[in-house]
Motif scaffolding. Structure first.
Motif, PDB file in Angstrom:
ATOM      1  N   ARG A 104       0.750  -1.142   0.047  1.00  0.00           N
ATOM      2  CA  ARG A 104       0.004  -0.211   0.321  1.00  0.00           C
ATOM      3  C   ARG A 104       0.549   1.346   0.508  1.00  0.00           C
ATOM      4  NH1 ARG A 104      -5.560  -1.484   3.749  1.00  0.00           N
ATOM      5  NH2 ARG A 104      -6.412  -2.964   1.834  1.00  0.00           N
ATOM      6  N   ASP A 246      -3.601  -3.433   8.230  1.00  0.00           N
ATOM      7  CA  ASP A 246      -5.233  -2.931   8.464  1.00  0.00           C
ATOM      8  C   ASP A 246      -4.675  -1.647   8.502  1.00  0.00           C
ATOM      9  OD1 ASP A 246      -7.680  -2.772   7.392  1.00  0.00           O
ATOM     10  OD2 ASP A 246      -8.209  -3.162   9.325  1.00  0.00           O
ATOM     11  N   ASP A 250      -5.279   2.904   6.579  1.00  0.00           N
ATOM     12  CA  ASP A 250      -6.639   3.973   6.338  1.00  0.00           C
ATOM     13  C   ASP A 250      -6.108   5.438   7.002  1.00  0.00           C
ATOM     14  OD1 ASP A 250      -8.356   2.224   5.454  1.00  0.00           O
ATOM     15  OD2 ASP A 250      -9.707   2.368   6.955  1.00  0.00           O
TER      16      ASP A 250
END
Ligand code: IPM
Ligand code: MN
Length: 352
Positions: A104, A246, A250
């Protein structure tokens, strides 16, 4: 000319709308970079589940194994109980294709607003390597005496030497290839999760011996969230477990301008990988042609880079940067872009 087989799962909500734009950009860039591709569409998602009771059948997994890559829009449906689609589709896909890396990038492009005052594109440019097949996500545990005062709920984090090591090795290799600050930070919680992160820390130190040119660092997950906001320029590549990855991604998405622009890859370096915008299905914007397709377009960029079409991937990234610099896209937020979803797709396709 090379032909790639791309599987497409548009999914739920705004998924199909953003996937359409990603495919539009793929079509444009394939002409410029001279490669060809076929697309196979799969219906999986909440709608399909409500109609058929099927989440993701094993036969589909077998078909996916023959593809070069998968492209996914979004999975999630307001009428389906939480957990069913997540476990039954998204996690099943990641686990059964052994996509053990969730990559990511957190990159603030010029002209994009960040909530962090006084930080710009030169400060916010790092990549999170999230372990994607173990940890709290494996579903180990159970409950006893449910619904009684004696209820017990156990949810265990499973960390294997093999799983941790392959993730850490990927992160070191990735940091080396990226060749920016040549710095890899392990994000953990060695002060409390003394079994799991002891394994992570020892493995990290051992693998680090093979990479004398990569600087290593360690930060607890709580401190990581603090530094991501206060000093994001300290990071180059962060490697962490599934749950922490995770959570911090965000936060990463927010500092790079929001879910409208954040993309990720679920990678099996030896198998079939899946690329997706990291935001959800956004039911309230569905069908309105207002959702930001840039995250899905960036996911397409990552897909192309992964299958070896680096030049095409670069074209997409440069097109995104040009579009953002042009000032034509007013905001990363749905409904406030100044352009609609398909116009943003047209703009990027015209610039590749
Ligand atoms: C993500 C999502 C998923 C996750 C959910 C939908 C299962 O939040 O891709 O980050 O937790 O991995
Ligand atoms: Mn998430």
């Amino acid at each position: 000319m090379k032909t790639y087989r791309i599987g497409v799962i548009p999914g739920d909500g705004t998924g199909p709308e953003v996937v359409r734009e990603g495919l539009k950009v793929l079509e444009a860039v394939s002409k410029k970079s001279a490669f060809s591709y076929t697309t196979t569409f799969y219906p999986f998602g909440g709608e399909h589940y409500l109609k058929t009771g099927e989440t993701l059948p094993d036969s589909a997994i077998e078909e996916f194994k023959k593809l070069d890559a998968l492209y996914l829009g979004a999975i999630g449906h307001p009428e389906v109980k939480p957990g069913i689609l997540e476990r039954g589709i998204l996690l099943k896909l990641r686990f059964s294709l052994d996509q053990y890396i969730n990559l990511r990038p957190v990159k603030l492009y010029p002209g994009v607003w960040t909530p962090i005052k006084d930080k710009g594109p030169e400060d916010i440019d790092f990549v999170v390597v999230r372990e994607n097949t173990e940890g709290l996500y494996v579903g180990a545990g159970g409950n006893l005496h449910q619904g009684t005062p004696y209820e017990v709920a156990i949810q265990e984090s499973i960390n294997t030497r093999r799983g941790v090591e392959r993730c850490i090795r990927f992160a070191f290799e990735f940091t080396k290839k990226r060749n920016k600050k040549n710095k890899l930070t392990l994000c953990g919680k060695t002060n409390v999760l003394t079994y799991a992160f002891d394994l992570w820390e020892r493995t990290f130190q051992e693998v680090a011996q093979e990479y004398p040119n990569i600087k290593t660092d360690y930060a607890h997950v709580d401190a990581t969230t603090m530094w991501m906001v206060k000093n994001p320029e300290w990071f180059d590549v962060i490697v962490t477990d599934n749950m922490f990855g995770d959570i911090i991604t965000d936060l990463g998405a927010m500092i790079q301008g929001g879910m409208g622009i954040a993309a990720g890859g679920n990678i099996n370096p030896e198998g079939v990988s899946m690329f997706e915008p990291i935001g959800g299905s956004a039911p309230k914007y569905t069908g309105k042609n207002v959702i930001n397709p840039l995250a899905a377009i960036s996911a397409m960029q990552m897909l192309l880079s992964h299958i070896g079409e680096e030049e095409a991937a670069q074209r997409i990234e440069q097109a995104i940067i040009k579009a953002l610099e042009s000032g034509k896209i007013k905001s990363m937020s749905a409904g406030q872009m100044g352009l609609n979803t398909s116009e943003v797709g047209d703009l990027i396709a015209s610039l590749v």
